[in-house]
Design a protein around this motif. Structure first.
Motif, PDB file in Angstrom:
ATOM      1  N   GLU A  30      52.891  10.741  39.359  1.00 33.58           N
ATOM      2  CA  GLU A  30      52.385  11.691  38.373  1.00 33.58           C
ATOM      3  C   GLU A  30      51.003  12.209  38.778  1.00 33.58           C
ATOM      4  N   ASN A  34      50.067  16.065  39.784  1.00 32.58           N
ATOM      5  CA  ASN A  34      49.016  16.816  39.097  1.00 32.58           C
ATOM      6  C   ASN A  34      48.040  17.419  40.102  1.00 32.58           C
ATOM      7  N   LYS A  80      50.673  24.144  31.977  1.00 34.39           N
ATOM      8  CA  LYS A  80      51.687  24.697  32.881  1.00 34.39           C
ATOM      9  C   LYS A  80      52.853  25.393  32.200  1.00 34.39           C
ATOM     10  N   GLY A  94      54.594  19.349  37.378  1.00 32.03           N
ATOM     11  CA  GLY A  94      54.520  18.825  36.011  1.00 32.03           C
ATOM     12  C   GLY A  94      54.803  19.936  35.025  1.00 32.03           C
ATOM     13  N   ALA A  99      52.271  12.844  31.074  1.00 30.34           N
ATOM     14  CA  ALA A  99      51.895  11.805  32.026  1.00 30.34           C
ATOM     15  C   ALA A  99      50.532  11.181  31.714  1.00 30.34           C
TER      16      ALA A  99
HETATM   17 MG    MG Z   1      51.630  16.004  35.337  1.00 31.62          MG
END
Ligand code: MG
Ligand code: ADP
Length: 645
Positions: A30, A34, A80, A94, A99
């Motif tokens: 994760e 990112n 996002k 993501g 997360a």
């Molecule tokens: Mg993420």
């Protein structure tokens, strides 16, 4: 049951963490995703105690402003996605905004971040999901996330963590994967302060493969290049027929590389690392009849398509995807990989890193793990033991994570062998002066040869009346006469069957074969298939058949054996596999029986014919059961062995 209540965010985060954060490697995944989404080009990862004690990822990405740094820990806070429509075409790794809050809820987390535009950065600290502090701090641009004491407040989950070595290996495998997907970026991994992976930017995927796996592996790989294909999608009721563009690129191994598990298959869909049954199946189908069943190749493949063609929102940790038109994608991958293999016609090499024969309980010895072995040479502290533990053959192979240690320091990768290297350039290697004849330069020698050379081999003789020895432009060849002929017949039977032009021979005294009840049932079902392969059979009383003609080349004595073999294949495989696979298995059985045996002296004309016919096949690499046909002792290896280069 009590009244219904809405869970607090803290509880909800812990539940989400159960799905997203399974182990240290999932935290790393994760964080890494990112950082990639934030446009970073450098990823420095430190872990301690397999990631239980510490995971720290430092990136040089966009960074965050103070408010965003706090907002990032709110549930479903993401930069996002803004609309449900965006879910149909996700371009970032993501998108759920789960997360960071999930990780923060099960650890002590410190986020340090600064954008390029701002003078000061922000430090945010959480423990068990609670905000402890949020301060201004002097920081370099980018983001650093430090996760300590993972699962300290979820003892149940902590119990499920495996050994330090195993968890480290999972992390190493993950970062290795991502480094392969991004050759132009820097990846550094340290475990308890010892370096496990350190790769600097390179221009091509090939160079990154070299950095990660070393040079020898490249000899066993075929560069898939880039395959673009516009594919027609099956029309849907209320939609206009669409054509979609797909791209496949990367590397696949020569069929000589045979692995016991799928751990050497690296698949990326639109840059996202995934495990996908459909694609795994497509790859294994491409190697069908080139590799023994239950063996896997090495593959590093990147499939790219329009975002709408693939749903990435089907798995908590986003490691699975669903294709809208799965069979189109499957066939594209299978056919493309097969085309690459057929076009490459890679030669198996001597000294071969070949599939060793069964060793104590394993279908193939650990030797087949040659690619892993290559990357496990350097003992680096406990990480090497981690690797050793992972290589323990008593462990379940399917559970073994991939693990790649940093290679020993080696000279800068050199791919350009066009540069002529004089013996002097080899320093100590040329300590013995060469006074005999021409100087060989490595530049003159191909790195790897392909089986196109079969066309102009000069046969020298036979060893043990079984193996043909021949001189070629790229070295010395040894060809197994039986499997070579098997491959020739296999392709001939299949293509003749396809054209309805099988060659048959009448049998002088038709053998009468007695069948068991089960065989009788199979026979009734596949009589038509048998006929299309050249067996003219006829029921002859109760549970008996007479064979009046058989495929050309099959000795009378073998007819019964082949028929039994085919009935057995049909019994065991028909229900499981496609008709196409059944036909291939039948053709393989005929080819095996009809092929020239070993321990058979061949006259020169026959040898010439065999080599020519083998050269004409589309896959002269392996016999239909997956054994290599021709081994090359390359001029390069010969010169090396004689210390001439
Ligand atoms: Mg993420
Ligand atoms: P998601 O990635 O699904 O959006 P996360 O919880 O992983 O959700 O991250 C939340 C948000 O925090 C991201 O949308 C992004 O805006 C920001 N973020 C997280 N990590 C970084 C990073 N390394 N650099 C810049 N922004 C980041």
């Amino acid at each position: 049951m009590g009244r219904i209540r809405i869970l607090s965010d803290n509880v909800a985060n812990k539940i989400a963490a159960g799905e997203v954060v399974e182990r240290p490697a999932s935290v790393v995944k994760e964080l890494l995703e990112n950082s990639l989404d934030a446009g970073a080009t450098e990823f420095r990862l430190d872990i301690e105690a397999g990631g239980r004690r510490l995971i720290r990822l430092v990136d040089n990405g966009s960074g965050m402003m103070r408010d965003d740094a706090l907002l990032a820990f709110e549930r479903h806070a993401t930069s996002k996605l803004s609309d449900v429509k965006d879910l149909l075409s996700i371009a970032t790794l993501g998108f759920r905004g789960e997360a960071l809050p999930s990780i923060a809820s099960v650890s002590r987390l410190v986020l340090e971040t600064r954008t390029r535009e701002q003078q000061a950065g922000t430090t945010v600290e959480f423990a068990g999901g609670k905000l402890i502090r949020c301060d201004e701090a002097a920081l370099a641009p980018g983001t650093s996330v430090t996760v300590r004491d993972l699962f300290y407040n979820v003892p149940a989950r902590k119990k499920f963590l495996r050994s330090e070595q195993t968890e480290t290996a999972h992390v190493a495998s993950l970062i290795t994967h991502y480094s392969l997907a991004h050759p132009a970026k820097t990846f550094l991994l340290r475990h308890n302060n010892s370096e496990l992976l350190n790769v600097t930017p390179v221009e091509s995927l090939k160079e990154r493969v070299f950095q990660v796996f070393g040079s020898r592996i490249l000899d066993d790989l075929l560069d898939a290049g880039e395959h673009w294909r516009d594919l027609a999608m099956p029309p849907e009721p209320d939609e206009a027929p669409a054509v979609r563009r797909f791209r496949l690129r990367g590397f696949v191994s020569n069929p000589q590389v045979q692995k016991l598990n799928r751990n050497s298959i690296y698949l990326f869909v639109n840059g996202r690392l995934i495990r996908d049954r459909l694609l795994l199946h497509a790859i294994s189908a491409a190697y069908h009849n080139l590799m023994p069943p239950a063996c896997w190749p090495f593959a590093l493949l990147f499939l790219d398509c329009e975002a709408e063609e693939v749903d990435v929102n089907v798995h908590p940790s986003k490691t699975e995807v669903r294709f809208r038109h799965s069979s189109v994608v499957h066939d594209f991958v299978r056919d493309t990989v097969r085309e690459i293999l057929i076009a490459g016609r890679p030669a198996s090499r001597i000294p071969a890193v070949s599939p060793a024969q069964p060793a104590a309980g394993l279908p193939y010895s650990e030797f087949t793990q040659n690619l892993e072995n290559l990357t496990l040479q350097t003992p680096i502290g406990s990480a090497a033991q981690a690797a050793a533990a992972l290589m323990n053959p008593s462990a379940n192979p399917s559970e073994l994570p991939e693990f790649h240690l940093r290679r020993p320091p080696s000279p800068a990768p050199r791919f350009d062998f066009t540069e002529v290297l004089t013996p002097a350039a080899y320093g100590s290697k040329t300590a013995v002066p060469d006074t005999h004849g021409p100087v060989f330069s490595e530049a003159m020698l191909p790195l790897s040869a392909n089986l196109d050379s079969l066309r102009d081999l000069r046969p020298l003789g036979q060893i043990h009346d079984s193996f043909i020895v021949a001189a070629g432009r790229d070295g010395l060849w040894i060809i197994d006469q039986h499997v070579a002929h098997e491959r020739i017949l296999f392709e001939k039977v299949l293509s003749a069957r396809g054209n309805g032009a099988v060659e048959t021979q009448r049998v002088l005294i038709p053998p009468v074969i007695g069948l068991t009840a089960a065989q009788q049932i199979e026979y009734a079902r596949i009589a038509g298939e048998l006929e299309s392969l050249g067996f003219e059979t006829e029921p002859f009383g109760n549970r008996t058949i007479a064979v009046k003609s058989a495929p050309a080349g099959l000795a009378a004595a073998d007819i019964e054996k082949v028929i039994f073999e085919i009935l057995e294949i049909s019994e065991s495989e028909l229900r499981k596999t496609s008709l196409d696979d059944l036909r291939r298995a039948m053709a393989a059985s005929i080819a095996c029986r009809a092929a020239i045996k070993i321990n058979t002296r061949l006259d020169p004309a026959k040898v010439e014919w065999l080599l020519r016919a083998l050269a004409e096949t589309s896959c002269p690499m392996s016999c239909p059961h997956g054994r290599p046909i021709a081994l090359l002792y390359s001029t390069r290896e010969i010169l090396k062995s004689f210390h001439r280069i």
